[in-house]
Write a protein that holds these residues in place. Structure first.
Motif, PDB file in Angstrom:
ATOM      1  N   THR A 191       0.820  -1.216   0.000  1.00  0.00           N
ATOM      2  CA  THR A 191       0.000   0.000   0.000  1.00  0.00           C
ATOM      3  C   THR A 191       0.852   1.264   0.000  1.00  0.00           C
ATOM      4  O   THR A 191       0.447   2.285  -0.533  1.00  0.00           O
ATOM      5  N   SER A 192       2.023   1.224   0.607  1.00  0.00           N
ATOM      6  CA  SER A 192       2.881   2.413   0.675  1.00  0.00           C
ATOM      7  C   SER A 192       4.292   1.966   1.019  1.00  0.00           C
ATOM      8  O   SER A 192       4.507   0.847   1.496  1.00  0.00           O
ATOM      9  N   MET A 193       5.241   2.867   0.789  1.00  0.00           N
ATOM     10  CA  MET A 193       6.612   2.572   1.206  1.00  0.00           C
ATOM     11  C   MET A 193       6.671   2.386   2.705  1.00  0.00           C
ATOM     12  O   MET A 193       7.395   1.518   3.211  1.00  0.00           O
ATOM     13  N   THR A 194       5.897   3.186   3.449  1.00  0.00           N
ATOM     14  CA  THR A 194       5.928   3.084   4.908  1.00  0.00           C
ATOM     15  C   THR A 194       5.506   1.686   5.353  1.00  0.00           C
ATOM     16  O   THR A 194       6.179   1.045   6.170  1.00  0.00           O
ATOM     17  N   ALA A 195       4.398   1.208   4.798  1.00  0.00           N
ATOM     18  CA  ALA A 195       3.904  -0.120   5.178  1.00  0.00           C
ATOM     19  C   ALA A 195       4.928  -1.199   4.832  1.00  0.00           C
ATOM     20  O   ALA A 195       5.186  -2.112   5.619  1.00  0.00           O
TER      21      ALA A 195
ATOM     22  N   ASP B 198      16.991  11.260   6.749  1.00  0.00           N
ATOM     23  CA  ASP B 198      15.891  10.468   6.173  1.00  0.00           C
ATOM     24  C   ASP B 198      14.487  10.940   6.578  1.00  0.00           C
ATOM     25  O   ASP B 198      14.261  11.466   7.663  1.00  0.00           O
ATOM     26  N   HIS B 199      13.559  10.682   5.690  1.00  0.00           N
ATOM     27  CA  HIS B 199      12.122  10.710   5.996  1.00  0.00           C
ATOM     28  C   HIS B 199      11.901   9.712   7.137  1.00  0.00           C
ATOM     29  O   HIS B 199      12.560   8.665   7.188  1.00  0.00           O
ATOM     30  N   ASP B 200      10.959   9.995   8.016  1.00  0.00           N
ATOM     31  CA  ASP B 200      10.780   9.121   9.182  1.00  0.00           C
ATOM     32  C   ASP B 200      10.395   7.687   8.801  1.00  0.00           C
ATOM     33  O   ASP B 200      10.590   6.765   9.591  1.00  0.00           O
TER      34      ASP B 200
ATOM     35  N   SER C  64      17.085  13.514   0.149  1.00  0.00           N
ATOM     36  CA  SER C  64      16.194  14.083   1.170  1.00  0.00           C
ATOM     37  C   SER C  64      14.926  14.622   0.525  1.00  0.00           C
ATOM     38  O   SER C  64      14.995  15.314  -0.495  1.00  0.00           O
ATOM     39  N   ASN C  65      13.789  14.348   1.164  1.00  0.00           N
ATOM     40  CA  ASN C  65      12.517  14.810   0.588  1.00  0.00           C
ATOM     41  C   ASN C  65      12.248  16.284   0.862  1.00  0.00           C
ATOM     42  O   ASN C  65      11.270  16.823   0.368  1.00  0.00           O
ATOM     43  N   VAL C  66      13.107  16.962   1.651  1.00  0.00           N
ATOM     44  CA  VAL C  66      12.897  18.406   1.839  1.00  0.00           C
ATOM     45  C   VAL C  66      14.045  19.253   1.282  1.00  0.00           C
ATOM     46  O   VAL C  66      13.804  20.240   0.598  1.00  0.00           O
TER      47      VAL C  66
ATOM     48  N   VAL D 259      17.858   1.295   0.975  1.00  0.00           N
ATOM     49  CA  VAL D 259      17.888   2.658   0.425  1.00  0.00           C
ATOM     50  C   VAL D 259      16.466   3.145   0.178  1.00  0.00           C
ATOM     51  O   VAL D 259      15.679   2.487  -0.510  1.00  0.00           O
ATOM     52  N   ASP D 260      16.146   4.312   0.739  1.00  0.00           N
ATOM     53  CA  ASP D 260      14.855   4.945   0.487  1.00  0.00           C
ATOM     54  C   ASP D 260      14.974   5.785  -0.788  1.00  0.00           C
ATOM     55  O   ASP D 260      15.580   6.854  -0.787  1.00  0.00           O
ATOM     56  N   GLY D 261      14.383   5.267  -1.858  1.00  0.00           N
ATOM     57  CA  GLY D 261      14.438   5.977  -3.127  1.00  0.00           C
ATOM     58  C   GLY D 261      13.126   6.675  -3.466  1.00  0.00           C
ATOM     59  O   GLY D 261      12.885   7.020  -4.618  1.00  0.00           O
ATOM     60  N   VAL D 262      12.284   6.890  -2.450  1.00  0.00           N
ATOM     61  CA  VAL D 262      10.968   7.477  -2.740  1.00  0.00           C
ATOM     62  C   VAL D 262      11.117   8.873  -3.330  1.00  0.00           C
ATOM     63  O   VAL D 262      10.480   9.211  -4.332  1.00  0.00           O
ATOM     64  N   HIS D 263      11.958   9.686  -2.722  1.00  0.00           N
ATOM     65  CA  HIS D 263      12.123  11.042  -3.261  1.00  0.00           C
ATOM     66  C   HIS D 263      13.036  11.051  -4.488  1.00  0.00           C
ATOM     67  O   HIS D 263      12.819  11.816  -5.424  1.00  0.00           O
TER      68      HIS D 263
ATOM     69  N   THR E  92      10.544   2.583  -3.263  1.00  0.00           N
ATOM     70  CA  THR E  92      10.067   3.718  -4.052  1.00  0.00           C
ATOM     71  C   THR E  92       8.533   3.682  -4.020  1.00  0.00           C
ATOM     72  O   THR E  92       7.935   2.706  -3.594  1.00  0.00           O
ATOM     73  N   SER E  93       7.920   4.782  -4.423  1.00  0.00           N
ATOM     74  CA  SER E  93       6.457   4.850  -4.416  1.00  0.00           C
ATOM     75  C   SER E  93       5.996   5.409  -5.748  1.00  0.00           C
ATOM     76  O   SER E  93       6.422   6.495  -6.147  1.00  0.00           O
ATOM     77  N   ALA E  94       5.119   4.667  -6.419  1.00  0.00           N
ATOM     78  CA  ALA E  94       4.733   5.034  -7.785  1.00  0.00           C
ATOM     79  C   ALA E  94       4.040   6.395  -7.860  1.00  0.00           C
ATOM     80  O   ALA E  94       4.098   7.068  -8.887  1.00  0.00           O
ATOM     81  N   TYR E  95       3.397   6.811  -6.772  1.00  0.00           N
ATOM     82  CA  TYR E  95       2.671   8.087  -6.847  1.00  0.00           C
ATOM     83  C   TYR E  95       3.601   9.290  -6.867  1.00  0.00           C
ATOM     84  O   TYR E  95       3.149  10.417  -7.084  1.00  0.00           O
ATOM     85  N   LYS E  96       4.904   9.070  -6.682  1.00  0.00           N
ATOM     86  CA  LYS E  96       5.875  10.169  -6.804  1.00  0.00           C
ATOM     87  C   LYS E  96       6.393  10.267  -8.232  1.00  0.00           C
ATOM     88  O   LYS E  96       7.132  11.178  -8.559  1.00  0.00           O
ATOM     89  N   TRP E  97       6.067   9.291  -9.054  1.00  0.00           N
ATOM     90  CA  TRP E  97       6.527   9.344 -10.455  1.00  0.00           C
ATOM     91  C   TRP E  97       5.393   9.044 -11.433  1.00  0.00           C
ATOM     92  O   TRP E  97       5.505   8.237 -12.323  1.00  0.00           O
TER      93      TRP E  97
HETATM   94  C1  LIG Z   1      11.715  10.259   1.003  1.00  0.00           C
HETATM   95  C2  LIG Z   1      10.423   9.623   1.365  1.00  0.00           C
HETATM   96  N1  LIG Z   1      10.442   8.435   1.953  1.00  0.00           N
HETATM   97  C3  LIG Z   1       9.306   7.790   2.296  1.00  0.00           C
HETATM   98  C4  LIG Z   1       8.077   8.364   2.072  1.00  0.00           C
HETATM   99  C5  LIG Z   1       6.841   7.590   2.455  1.00  0.00           C
HETATM  100  O1  LIG Z   1       6.277   7.051   1.320  1.00  0.00           O
HETATM  101  P1  LIG Z   1       4.810   6.411   1.350  1.00  0.00           P
HETATM  102  O2  LIG Z   1       3.855   7.557   1.344  1.00  0.00           O
HETATM  103  O3  LIG Z   1       4.725   5.571   0.139  1.00  0.00           O
HETATM  104  O4  LIG Z   1       4.721   5.620   2.599  1.00  0.00           O
HETATM  105  C6  LIG Z   1       7.997   9.615   1.474  1.00  0.00           C
HETATM  106  C7  LIG Z   1       6.696  10.256   1.251  1.00  0.00           C
HETATM  107  O5  LIG Z   1       6.583  11.437   1.109  1.00  0.00           O
HETATM  108  C8  LIG Z   1       9.212  10.252   1.101  1.00  0.00           C
HETATM  109  O6  LIG Z   1       9.213  11.456   0.513  1.00  0.00           O
END
Ligand SMILES: Cc1ncc(COP(=O)(O)O)c(C=O)c1O
Length: 404
Positions: A85-89, A114-116, A167-169, A192-196, A215-220
């Protein structure tokens, strides 16, 4: 190869609403091809997986195709692509599986950058297993995460290094290959968190040295689906909690319940959309999907960095603006505050000018603490993706200038 931004923008119906979408780091808009792939999958008829009838076989084909598409995007193996469902899950899930083997005295290395979602699952899993958590620190002046500190942080007791590719910020791109190589030499795994990072650059998880890549498809430009990829042989050695009758094969073993088949059709369409950014279908010749993706993402990176130079220089030139992050290598993501205005007020003002930005810590919990801004509303984030253009940047700069 240069991006034809006007043609790219025309693929996205949502962009016609007149807003400057600088909120891509929190989720991108979706092109028509993705919307149609999802609705066509539903319209054609879908069954559950593994059945004897055509609607079920279509579901299986969709799943297989989406694993192959993601593997092409990141340079991985299709059988190592896990959906959730999400990278977090998924990160909680992988952390739970890995931590089954952790013992007191084992060590886990996380980072302040890192993102939490790539911190807390590891910290909590370490607590349960009695493992020790060690922290890689950020230089608050530059926003860099110096790789050299990992020489001491990683020991022969290290089991896992969790690290973001960007970093996502503040966009900082740490030296993942160097850190992952250090981890491997010590016998530790790297997550490795490649979401951002994924929407902003060509990705090669092998070259990175990532044992796991999230990674998360909704970011791309895809639907809200999380992904973790790893070597199938590595995944085969892990045993997450699962139902007795659910598949034990890899990667299905990691996936809980019935997959979102229609959305997976959208994942494949999103990858194909990215591949066509630099090579539209008629010009692709006999290039493989992977090669077209590498060319497209190289063009995307160049486009974003060119716009980012203008955006960041514009923000830095305003005396009432303070920007955060000066890393040598970073994604096109700006993080800033405006004197005398809370980040929420700045975002409200920009929204009134039809400019979408985010305000707050954006779950960069440790980093905003290090920067000393977490308790004051943090900052404003304006991020660029492939469909942003000069007009978007100018409108942001005009809106921020009005607050001076
Ligand atoms: C760098 C980064 N890691 C992890 C996440 C979490 O991703 P998800 O919403 O798929 O759980 C995000 C979401 O903004 C993110 O930017």
């Amino acid at each position: 190869m240069k991006l034809d931004v006007e043609a790219v923008r025309a693929c996205y119906p949502a962009l016609a609403d007149g807003y400057a979408y600088l909120d891509g780091a929190a989720g991108t808009q979706v092109p028509t091809a993705v919307i149609e792939a999802i609705s066509q999958a539903q319209a054609r008829g879908l069954g559950n997986a593994g059945g004897a009838f055509p609607a079920s076989k279509r579901a299986d084909e969709i799943t297989t195709a989406s694993r192959a598409a993601v593997a092409a995007l990141i340079g991985g193996h299709p059988d190592g692509v896990i959906f959730g469902t999400s990278m977090t899950a998924l990160t909680y899930r992988v952390a739970g599986a890995l931590a089954k083997n952790w013992r007191p005295g084992d060590e886990v290395v996380v980072s302040q950058l890192d993102h939490d979602a790539n911190v807390r699952p590891w910290v909590q899993a370490a607590e349960r297993g009695g493992a020790t958590v060690r922290w890689a620190v950020v230089d608050p002046e530059t926003g860099e995460l110096p790789a050299a500190q990992y020489e001491d942080l990683i020991t022969d007791r290290t089991r896992l290094v969790a690290l973001t590719a960007a970093s996502n910020v503040i966009g900082t791109r740490p030296d993942v290959p160097a850190i992952a190589a250090r981890a491997r030499a010590a016998g530790a795994l790297t997550y490795v968190d490649g979401v951002h990072a994924t929407p902003h650059m060509p990705v090669d998880i092998g070259a990175m040295g990532a044992d796991f890549y999230a990674t998360s498809a909704y970011k791309w430009s895809g639907p809200h689906i999380g992904i973790v990829a790893g070597d199938p042989a590595l995944l085969d050695g892990l045993h997450p909690d699962k139902l007795v009758p659910s598949p034990n094969a890899v990667p299905e073993r990691f996936e809980l319940g019935t997959p979102p088949f229609a959305s997976l059709a959208g994942v494949t369409a999103a990858v194909e959309h990215l591949a066509a950014l630099a090579y539209p279908a008629e010009g692709s010749g006999d290039q493989s999907l992977r090669d077209r993706l590498l060319a497209s993402m190289t063009a995307v990176e160049r486009h974003e960095q060119e716009l980012f130079e203008v955006m960041h220089a514009g923000l830095d030139s305003m005396p009432h603006v303070q920007t955060y992050g000066r890393a040598a290598s970073r994604t096109a993501t700006a993080y800033f505050t405006v004197a005398g205005r809370s980040p929420a007020e700045v975002a409200e003002h920009l929204a009134s000018r039809k400019v979408n930005v985010w305000n707050g810590h954006n779950y960069a919990w440790e980093l905003t603490g290090v920067l000393g801004i977490r308790d004051t509303g943090s900052a404003v984030r304006a991020g660029l993706v492939h469909y942003n253009d000069h007009d978007d940047v100018e409108r942001l700069l005009t809106g921020v200038a009005e607050l001076g």
